[in-house]
Design a protein around this motif. Structure first.
Motif, PDB file in Angstrom:
ATOM      1  N   GLU A  61       0.896  -1.234   0.117  1.00  0.00           N
ATOM      2  CA  GLU A  61       0.222   0.054   0.129  1.00  0.00           C
ATOM      3  C   GLU A  61       0.883   1.137  -0.055  1.00  0.00           C
ATOM      4  OE1 GLU A  61      -3.316  -0.672  -0.465  1.00  0.00           O
ATOM      5  OE2 GLU A  61      -2.901  -2.743   0.049  1.00  0.00           O
ATOM      6  N   THR A  62       2.067   1.123  -0.355  1.00  0.00           N
ATOM      7  CA  THR A  62       2.992   2.283  -0.066  1.00  0.00           C
ATOM      8  C   THR A  62       3.656   2.648  -1.525  1.00  0.00           C
ATOM      9  OG1 THR A  62       3.791   1.762   2.105  1.00  0.00           O
ATOM     10  CG2 THR A  62       5.205   3.256   0.865  1.00  0.00           C
ATOM     11  N   GLY A  63       3.500   3.664  -1.867  1.00  0.00           N
ATOM     12  CA  GLY A  63       4.253   4.090  -3.327  1.00  0.00           C
ATOM     13  C   GLY A  63       4.191   5.470  -3.645  1.00  0.00           C
ATOM     14  N   ASP A  64       4.323   5.693  -4.812  1.00  0.00           N
ATOM     15  CA  ASP A  64       4.525   7.183  -5.424  1.00  0.00           C
ATOM     16  C   ASP A  64       3.163   7.922  -5.153  1.00  0.00           C
ATOM     17  OD1 ASP A  64       6.236   9.009  -6.845  1.00  0.00           O
ATOM     18  OD2 ASP A  64       4.603   9.039  -8.140  1.00  0.00           O
ATOM     19  N   ALA A  65       3.184   9.213  -4.672  1.00  0.00           N
ATOM     20  CA  ALA A  65       2.031   9.919  -4.629  1.00  0.00           C
ATOM     21  C   ALA A  65       1.618  10.697  -5.790  1.00  0.00           C
ATOM     22  CB  ALA A  65       2.081  10.880  -3.668  1.00  0.00           C
ATOM     23  N   ASP A  66       1.932  10.070  -6.868  1.00  0.00           N
ATOM     24  CA  ASP A  66       1.602  10.467  -8.472  1.00  0.00           C
ATOM     25  C   ASP A  66       0.291  11.367  -8.410  1.00  0.00           C
ATOM     26  OD1 ASP A  66       1.068  11.160 -10.996  1.00  0.00           O
ATOM     27  OD2 ASP A  66       1.551   9.270 -11.650  1.00  0.00           O
ATOM     28  N   LEU A  67       0.058  12.518  -8.510  1.00  0.00           N
ATOM     29  CA  LEU A  67      -1.168  13.312  -8.382  1.00  0.00           C
ATOM     30  C   LEU A  67      -1.985  12.745  -9.776  1.00  0.00           C
ATOM     31  CD1 LEU A  67      -0.199  16.992  -7.470  1.00  0.00           C
ATOM     32  CD2 LEU A  67      -1.106  15.170  -6.158  1.00  0.00           C
ATOM     33  N   GLU A  68      -1.295  12.331 -10.684  1.00  0.00           N
ATOM     34  CA  GLU A  68      -2.207  11.993 -12.004  1.00  0.00           C
ATOM     35  C   GLU A  68      -2.801  10.484 -11.774  1.00  0.00           C
ATOM     36  OE1 GLU A  68      -0.010  12.862 -15.305  1.00  0.00           O
ATOM     37  OE2 GLU A  68       0.328  14.908 -14.690  1.00  0.00           O
ATOM     38  N   ALA A  69      -2.061   9.761 -10.750  1.00  0.00           N
ATOM     39  CA  ALA A  69      -2.699   8.425 -10.822  1.00  0.00           C
ATOM     40  C   ALA A  69      -3.869   8.359 -10.155  1.00  0.00           C
ATOM     41  CB  ALA A  69      -1.506   7.651 -10.138  1.00  0.00           C
ATOM     42  N   VAL A  70      -4.565   7.091 -10.475  1.00  0.00           N
ATOM     43  CA  VAL A  70      -5.823   6.759  -9.430  1.00  0.00           C
ATOM     44  C   VAL A  70      -5.186   6.009  -8.477  1.00  0.00           C
ATOM     45  CG1 VAL A  70      -8.220   5.662  -9.540  1.00  0.00           C
ATOM     46  CG2 VAL A  70      -7.452   7.080 -11.452  1.00  0.00           C
ATOM     47  N   ILE A  71      -5.243   6.368  -7.226  1.00  0.00           N
ATOM     48  CA  ILE A  71      -4.835   5.524  -6.137  1.00  0.00           C
ATOM     49  C   ILE A  71      -5.983   5.333  -5.269  1.00  0.00           C
ATOM     50  CG2 ILE A  71      -3.140   5.749  -3.859  1.00  0.00           C
ATOM     51  CD1 ILE A  71      -1.280   7.392  -5.506  1.00  0.00           C
ATOM     52  N   PRO A  72      -6.467   4.125  -5.092  1.00  0.00           N
ATOM     53  CA  PRO A  72      -7.459   3.863  -4.326  1.00  0.00           C
ATOM     54  C   PRO A  72      -7.406   3.994  -2.763  1.00  0.00           C
ATOM     55  CG  PRO A  72      -7.023   1.906  -5.587  1.00  0.00           C
ATOM     56  CD  PRO A  72      -5.747   2.747  -5.895  1.00  0.00           C
ATOM     57  N   GLN A  73      -8.359   4.758  -2.299  1.00  0.00           N
ATOM     58  CA  GLN A  73      -8.429   4.945  -0.899  1.00  0.00           C
ATOM     59  C   GLN A  73      -7.478   6.160  -0.548  1.00  0.00           C
ATOM     60  OE1 GLN A  73      -9.948   1.719   1.858  1.00  0.00           O
ATOM     61  NE2 GLN A  73      -8.711   0.442   0.484  1.00  0.00           N
ATOM     62  N   ARG A  74      -7.152   7.065  -1.443  1.00  0.00           N
ATOM     63  CA  ARG A  74      -6.316   8.137  -1.088  1.00  0.00           C
ATOM     64  C   ARG A  74      -6.999   9.268  -0.505  1.00  0.00           C
ATOM     65  NH1 ARG A  74      -1.932  10.929  -5.250  1.00  0.00           N
ATOM     66  NH2 ARG A  74      -3.430  10.019  -6.771  1.00  0.00           N
ATOM     67  N   ALA A  75      -6.493   9.553   0.445  1.00  0.00           N
ATOM     68  CA  ALA A  75      -7.138  10.885   1.382  1.00  0.00           C
ATOM     69  C   ALA A  75      -6.712  12.308   0.468  1.00  0.00           C
ATOM     70  CB  ALA A  75      -6.530  11.246   2.562  1.00  0.00           C
ATOM     71  N   ALA A  76      -7.377  13.205   0.396  1.00  0.00           N
ATOM     72  CA  ALA A  76      -7.276  14.459  -0.185  1.00  0.00           C
ATOM     73  C   ALA A  76      -6.688  15.245   1.038  1.00  0.00           C
ATOM     74  CB  ALA A  76      -8.565  15.120  -0.703  1.00  0.00           C
ATOM     75  N   GLY A  77      -5.862  16.423   0.843  1.00  0.00           N
ATOM     76  CA  GLY A  77      -5.337  17.091   1.793  1.00  0.00           C
ATOM     77  C   GLY A  77      -5.850  18.359   1.945  1.00  0.00           C
ATOM     78  N   TYR A  78      -6.078  19.031   2.986  1.00  0.00           N
ATOM     79  CA  TYR A  78      -6.753  20.457   3.178  1.00  0.00           C
ATOM     80  C   TYR A  78      -5.918  21.085   4.334  1.00  0.00           C
ATOM     81  CZ  TYR A  78     -10.617  17.427   1.376  1.00  0.00           C
ATOM     82  OH  TYR A  78     -11.385  16.823   0.817  1.00  0.00           O
TER      83      TYR A  78
END
Length: 474
Positions: A223-240
């Motif tokens: 479940e650890t990997g590159d935080a590519d903004l263009e990739a579809v990463i399941p269950q990724r949280a958005a930052g605020y």
């Protein structure tokens, strides 16, 4: 869920591994049985921060393979009211550095580099003034490189558009070193971004691919990997983050802009599993692991802070990135890991982690957060928290004080550089712009949180004849 998804060995093995001695049963330090009500007490500790709106994220406390506490709070995506879960993936910011350090040490074990090699040996074209800089200096922040993330155009240009790590590092080629290489220490993301480029050059693969092959896959971190903004990463949280009392989507930071320094996403379970893999010797041999966790003289090893807390050895790293705040505290001699992952910039990650660590160890809480006077001065002012209510903050000596209704002036104790707790338990968090200006305030009050913008003195005077929001004993 009472166990992580992967087997976790006791970290008490670390001492034997580092000494090079055979591991025997008696080498494992005895561990006290967990308190039966630990999870309830931990939740009671964390929940007020979530109720106040200060914390949104997930927390885990694990000891010798047993999960003592694992809980999520708040929203992973506010637009759709999607809640965080213990499986949510968060950007982990500078926790990334320990993975980069492990990759470099793995390459050293393979004979493809040495820590004392000049960086220029593996990355031709670096400025001549960088010639004395070694890979070790990049890892322990003694290279003297300015921090590229502190450049004025970093948040508006590089953080949004960078495509390669060297496109980021190259912005500093004409800048002078902060000090002669190796003569001092100053934390710098630049060194780790350059290390990512070096890993790419040596392996011939993109950093994300190389890191997965060298470190993540051997550790079993799916479940650890590159935080590519263009990739579809399941269950990724958005930052605020907060601006003038309102939640807003945090500005985007492309992974290439922080590659090697802060470009990963991960989960609670993966970070606990990482400790198990690293400290058991599954990733690095004893000599390499010893180098990684050895204090180089500045309270820092290679990708990890090295120190003590509650009388125990502590290996730790925090992380902060637009919209995210994180920390992993590891007490390797006790097999204890505490992870806090937040998807708001107001998350007091270190305070939460140290308070949970104290609870797990049965020790009095010590957080030791200090905020420089120059930062406190930025917060001094008046903040609207309702149609006819304001809160004023002033600095007295080395601390902030808040004034509410009546003559009471409440001293504020920092829980992070932007979250403070008053003497009566009320918490408040400051909204911060990239240049450090405070533009708003989030106030925890009975019945819910209040938030509002910073206002000028004339506006404050007009609001209800200077009527102030109620603080203090009720």
């Amino acid at each position: 869920m009472q166990e992580t998804r992967r087997g976790i060995v006791q970290f008490g093995l670390l001492g034997a591994l580092l000494s090079g001695q055979p591991v025997r049963a008696e080498a494992v330090a005895p561990v006290a049985a967990p308190q039966p009500d630990f999870a309830a007490r931990a939740d009671a500790l964390v929940r007020p921060y979530a109720r106040a709106g200060i914390f949104s994220g997930a927390v885990i406390v694990a000891r010798d393979g047993a999960v003592l506490f694992r809980q999520a709070y708040g929203a992973a995506q506010r637009e759709w009211s999607v809640p965080n879960t213990p499986e949510t993936r968060f950007r982990i910011a500078s926790l990334t550095k320990q993975f980069t350090a492990a990759a470099i040490l793995t390459l050293q074990e393979a004979g493809q580099l040495r820590l004392d090699d000049p960086a220029a040996q593996h990355m031709p074209g670096l400025p001549a003034t960088w010639a004395p800089i070694t890979l070790r200096m990049l890892l322990d922040h003694t290279a003297g490189l300015p921090n590229v993330t502190a450049l004025p155009d970093y948040p508006t240009l590089l953080a949004r558009t960078a495509r390669t790590p060297m496109a980021v590092v190259g912005r500093l080629f004409r800048e002078a070193l902060l000090f002669p290489a190796g003569s001092a220490q100053e934390y710098s993301n630049t060194g780790y971004i350059l290390l990512a480029a070096i890993v790419e050059g040596i392996t011939g693969a993109p950093f994300a691919t190389a890191l997965n092959r060298l470190v993540l896959a051997p550790a079993g971190l799916a479940e650890t990997g590159d935080a590519d903004l263009e990739a579809v990463i399941p269950q990724r949280a958005a930052g605020y983050h907060r601006v003038a009392g309102q939640w807003r989507n945090a500005p985007p930071v492309v992974s290439a802009a922080v590659l090697g320094a802060g470009g990963l996403v991960s989960t609670l379970d993966d970070l606990v599993a990482w400790d198990a893999a690293l400290f058991s010797g599954r990733i690095l041999r004893p000599a390499a692991l010893a180098e990684m966790v050895r204090d180089s003289g500045h309270g820092y090893g290679l990708g990890l802070y090295v120190g003590r807390a509650y009388g125990q050895r502590l290996l730790s790293h925090g992380g902060f990135l637009d919209g995210f705040s994180a920390i992993k505290d590891s007490y390797p001699d006790l097999g204890l890991t505490v992870v806090v992952l937040g998807n708001t910039e107001t998350t007091p990650a270190q305070t939460l982690s140290r308070r949970l660590g104290a609870l797990a160890l049965g020790q009095p809480e010590v957080t030791e957060i200090a905020v420089p006077a120059a930062v406190l001065d930025r917060y001094v002012g008046v903040y609207r928290t309702g149609p006819r209510a304001v809160v004023s903050l002033a600095r007295e000596g080395d601390r902030l004080v808040a004034r509410g209704a009546g003559p009471a002036r409440l001293g504020l104790t920092p829980e992070s550089d932007r979250v403070f707790v008053a003497e009566d338990g009320t918490r408040l968090a400051l909204d911060i712009e990239p240049d450090g200006r405070a533009t708003g305030l989030l106030l925890d009050l009975p019945g819910g949180a209040r938030a509002g913008p910073r206002i000028d003195a004339q506006t404050a005077h007009r609001i209800g004849n200077r009527r102030l929001a109620r603080l203090g004993p009720r």
